[in-house]
Design an enzyme around this catalytic site. Structure first.
Site, PDB file in Angstrom:
ATOM      1  N   ASP A   1     -45.505  14.690 -37.825  1.00 57.53           N
ATOM      2  CA  ASP A   1     -46.416  13.585 -38.114  1.00 57.53           C
ATOM      3  C   ASP A   1     -45.627  12.371 -38.569  1.00 57.53           C
ATOM      4  O   ASP A   1     -44.443  12.456 -38.917  1.00 57.53           O
ATOM      5  CB  ASP A   1     -47.446  14.002 -39.169  1.00 57.53           C
ATOM      6  CG  ASP A   1     -46.800  14.505 -40.454  1.00 57.53           C
ATOM      7  OD1 ASP A   1     -46.201  13.688 -41.167  1.00 57.53           O
ATOM      8  OD2 ASP A   1     -46.894  15.720 -40.741  1.00 57.53           O
TER       9      ASP A   1
ATOM     10  N   GLU B   1     -21.065  27.699 -16.235  1.00 56.96           N
ATOM     11  CA  GLU B   1     -22.083  27.173 -17.151  1.00 56.96           C
ATOM     12  C   GLU B   1     -21.459  26.228 -18.173  1.00 56.96           C
ATOM     13  O   GLU B   1     -22.049  25.184 -18.510  1.00 56.96           O
ATOM     14  CB  GLU B   1     -22.786  28.334 -17.861  1.00 56.96           C
ATOM     15  CG  GLU B   1     -23.717  29.123 -16.951  1.00 56.96           C
ATOM     16  CD  GLU B   1     -24.253  30.377 -17.616  1.00 56.96           C
ATOM     17  OE1 GLU B   1     -25.394  30.768 -17.309  1.00 56.96           O
ATOM     18  OE2 GLU B   1     -23.528  30.988 -18.445  1.00 56.96           O
TER      19      GLU B   1
END
Length: 760
Positions: free
Chosen positions: A566, A646
């Protein structure tokens, strides 16, 4: 306070009062006072708030009621002609009106409606008086206009300097109880932002109780509106939900002590048919991290009222004579051009006028977190190995997550014992940090200050510091209890423990977690109806002290991921862990909902291992990387399991993110698809001068003989020629926005594309 008129019992202006201390105002024709963005018409008693693209207007009528007239696209003139009066039958009439049955608060649009005034719709304010009655009749007293933006002591709020904002204060009072309400309006003209808050003051001799308090109310006299809210659950937060506002009430909120995974304290009100690029819509963002409530109601006459404020459940705030209550702030926004413009307005406001500190305008470190790499089985060697790998992969920081303190082998013990477990680490914390820093890698750490385990030395010594109801067994969650942060002595003790840890070395990042909702709402040293409110104030107090003591510290908020995502937390923590769900496909949808109000710079997002630990899904490393780049970017995996291929791909991802970091953090964000409905997720970043753009696409569906997806871009300069930096192909901005760009017809699952475009 400018007491420009006093209202008699029959609405007659009794006396002109001398002006208050009003500066920077000038008179124009017809009695208009013009102090920049806030205008006051002295004869009609109309306040007008102007931003670059919007107008907000209200009127003090002959009886001293403050009526809402208009909020929307910028207009000229007074909008009081919209008010209509007629006999409404069972809608009551104020005593002041005598035998006039055409005037009713049950029908008129209001700035701050109160229970007990004859308005039977949802109320912004409910006061229980000393005699037990629930009634408040607020009448206008005066106003004051100030340069700059008001602040709220102890609370987060939008901030702006005197060149960027103005404040309007309107004083209202109940003439019987002497309860006063100061309505606060902050106007950021250039940002198209208007903020609202309220100070409720008991100026009477007796006590009253505030049973409900909102900071903002929007009353619409006409129109057909939808309410857009963002619901969810742990690990699947902020899903887009659009519901027509019909007769009755639609209410969302939280009673969990936090803003919650279940509902976000931000909503939109949109005309039916409003889309990303077209239509009228409004936003309401509550700058608060605790219990909240948002209500939308269509009344008997098809008027629509929307309220945002404190949750009325578990809230009964007593005010003795002279005491006051601050209602947290709501940020209002309006767009006449769809959701996209509204979102970008909020992104800029939060990024520039909510977030603070060193990292407000700086690149965030690319980090790797130990949680999914080791969980509780970490050691000093584990962290040092991650740091070595991070250095080799081009990352900036390693974060030591849960498990480094006390007797913490799982989530059943140790919380509250914030002493470094040197036996487990195999060294002191200071030595570990020094060894990590020697590799050219920054060091961060995880904490959860608000929580405690029953199996902890802290609990055995201070069991009375937890939130629990006397005589009842506590409610456990994750097998932990909540410390009573409404108490200063509790906060100070925990603060001292945390500082002792942070002072042991060069710690540059803290992940602040909070892994359960509040229950057993009770405090030994607080009035019970205040506890949830005072708890959040305590959290803010702790965070503010932490920021002041460690100004260079980057704090990332977290509450089981997105359970406290928030604007209130962003005032203290410029980024928040978006969700505990790191699955890239789910994250595309979570980040989509988050983007309607919150900027990418606030979104903690990482690349995690496959099969994903939350869903078991396999997604390509490329798609995981593109998804995480719509955030602060980092990694959540065990580097020891990576192949050389990777590792090389991760090196390229980190380089690419750092190349585009400024564009991602500060550029305009455009949603190009709905990942809940479309076969692909797509979004783009556009530089402020529109010369550079980064298109991102992740394919969500693959079928035999697959159709081609044409992604329509947004935000480009229509007449400019843009070059695809990767292929060298050139396109006009208008073509890319009107016809789109075809995605390659390739086989594979969850294919991802990043395309950089530059004006040539």
């Amino acid at each position: 306070m400018h007491r420009d008129m006093r209202i008699g019992s029959q609405g007659r202006v009794l006396k002109k009062m001398r002006p208050g201390n009003l500066k920077c105002k000038k008179k124009t024709g017809q009695g208009l006072v013009m102090p920049m963005a806030i205008l006051y018409h002295e004869e009609k008693h109309i306040f007008t708030l102007q931003t670059t693209r919007t107008t907000y207007q209200m009127k003090v009528d002959e009886f001293g009621f403050l009526l809402h007239l208009y909020y929307g696209g910028k207009i000229t003139g007074q909008m009081d002609y919209l008010l209509t009066y007629q006999d409404r039958g069972f809608s009551g009439n104020p005593f002041d009106t005598g035998n006039d049955r055409t005037y009713s608060m049950d029908v008129l649009p209001q700035e701050y409606p109160c229970l007990g005034s004859g308005d039977y719709r949802s109320s912004a304010l409910v006061i229980r008086n000393g005699d037990g009655s629930e009634c408040c009749d607020l009448r206008y007293v005066g106003y004051q206009i100030k340069k700059g933006k008001y602040g709220l002591s102890g609370f987060p709020a939008v901030y702006a300097d005197e060149k960027e904002a103005e404040t309007l204060e309107i004083l209202m009072e109940d003439p019987v109880s002497k309860v006063q309400v100061v309505l606060l309006y902050g106007v950021l003209e250039g940002e198209d932002v208007i903020t609202r808050s309220a100070r409720i003051i008991n100026q009477g001799e007796g006590s009253v109780v505030v049973e409900k308090a909102a900071s903002a109310c929007l009353d619409f006299l006409g129109g057909n509106y939808d309410m857009i809210s963002f619901y969810g659950r742990h690990a699947m937060e902020r899903n887009f939900q659009r519901i027509p506002i019909r007769h009755g009430n639609f209410v969302i909120g939280s009673r969990r002590g936090t803003s919650s995974h279940q509902y976000n304290p931000a909503v939109m009100i949109a005309e039916s048919g409003t889309s990303e690029d077209a239509g009228r819509c409004y936003g309401m963002v509550f700058v608060y991290s605790g219990n909240f409530m948002a209500e939308a109601e269509m009344d008997q006459y098809d008027h629509t009222r929307v309220l945002m404020g404190l949750q009325s459940d578990l809230f009964h705030y007593p005010l003795s004579g002279g005491e006051e209550l601050l209602v947290p702030e709501t940020i209002l926004g309006y767009s006449g051009n769809g959701f996209g413009r509204l979102s970008r307005m909020y992104h800029k406001c939060i990024r520039e006028h909510i977030c603070r500190g060193k990292y407000k305008d700086q690149p965030r470190p690319v980090l790797i977190n130990s949680w999914e790499a080791a969980y509780f089985n970490l050691s000093g060697e584990t962290i040092l190995k991650l740091a070595k790998d991070a250095a080799g992969l081009g990352m900036d920081m390693v974060v030591m997550d849960d498990g480094w303190f006390g007797k913490r082998e799982d989530d059943n013990s140790g919380l509250g014992d914030w002493q470094v477990n040197e036996k487990k680490l195999g060294c002191t914390l200071g030595d570990l940090i020094s060894n990590v820093n020697a590799l050219g890698v920054k060091f961060g750490i995880w904490i959860e200050p608000e929580m405690i385990s029953e199996d902890s030395d802290f609990y055995r010594e201070h069991g009375d510091w937890v939130m629990r109801i006397p005589g009842r067994k506590p409610v456990r969650a994750r097998n932990q209890l909540v410390l009573d942060f409404s108490r200063q002595d509790v906060r100070e003790h925990v603060f001292g423990q945390i500082c002792q840890v942070l002072d042991q070395g060069n710690i540059e990042y803290v992940k602040w977690d909070m892994n359960r909702s509040l229950a057993d709402i009770y405090s030994l040293e607080d009035v019970q109806g205040k506890v949830t409110y005072d708890y959040v104030l305590g959290v803010y107090d702790f965070l503010e002290k932490l920021m002041q003591r460690y100004p260079d510290l980057l704090i990332e908020g977290c509450s089981g991921g997105g359970g406290r995502f928030d604007a209130g937390m962003l005032y203290y923590t410029p980024q928040i862990w978006c969700s505990d769900n790191t699955d890239a496909v789910d994250r595309l949808r979570i980040q989509y909902g988050t983007s309607f109000f919150y900027p990418v710079s606030a979104v903690g997002s990482h690349v995690s291992a496959v099969p994903n630990h939350q869903t078991g899904r396999n997604v390509s490393l490329s798609a995981r990387g593109v998804t995480a780049m719509a955030g602060t970017f980092g990694y959540e995996l065990d580097t020891g399991t990576l192949t050389e291929e990777e590792k090389e791909e991760i090196r390229e991802q980190v380089k690419k993110y750092k190349k585009y970091e400024s564009l991602i953090r500060t550029g305009d964000y455009y949603r190009l698809s709905d990942p809940f409905k479309d076969p692909y997720a797509s979004w783009m970043f556009v530089s402020m001068d529109k010369r550079q753009a980064l298109l991102n696409v992740v394919m969500l569906e693959m079928h035999g003989n697959m159709t081609i997806s044409y992604v329509r871009l947004r935000g480009l300069e229509p007449e400019a020629s843009y070059q695809d930096v990767g292929t060298g192909k050139c396109y006009y901005g208008s073509a890319l926005m009107e016809a789109g760009l075809p995605m390659p017809a390739q086989m594979g699952e969850y294919l991802a594309y990043q395309i950089e475009l530059k004006i040539i």
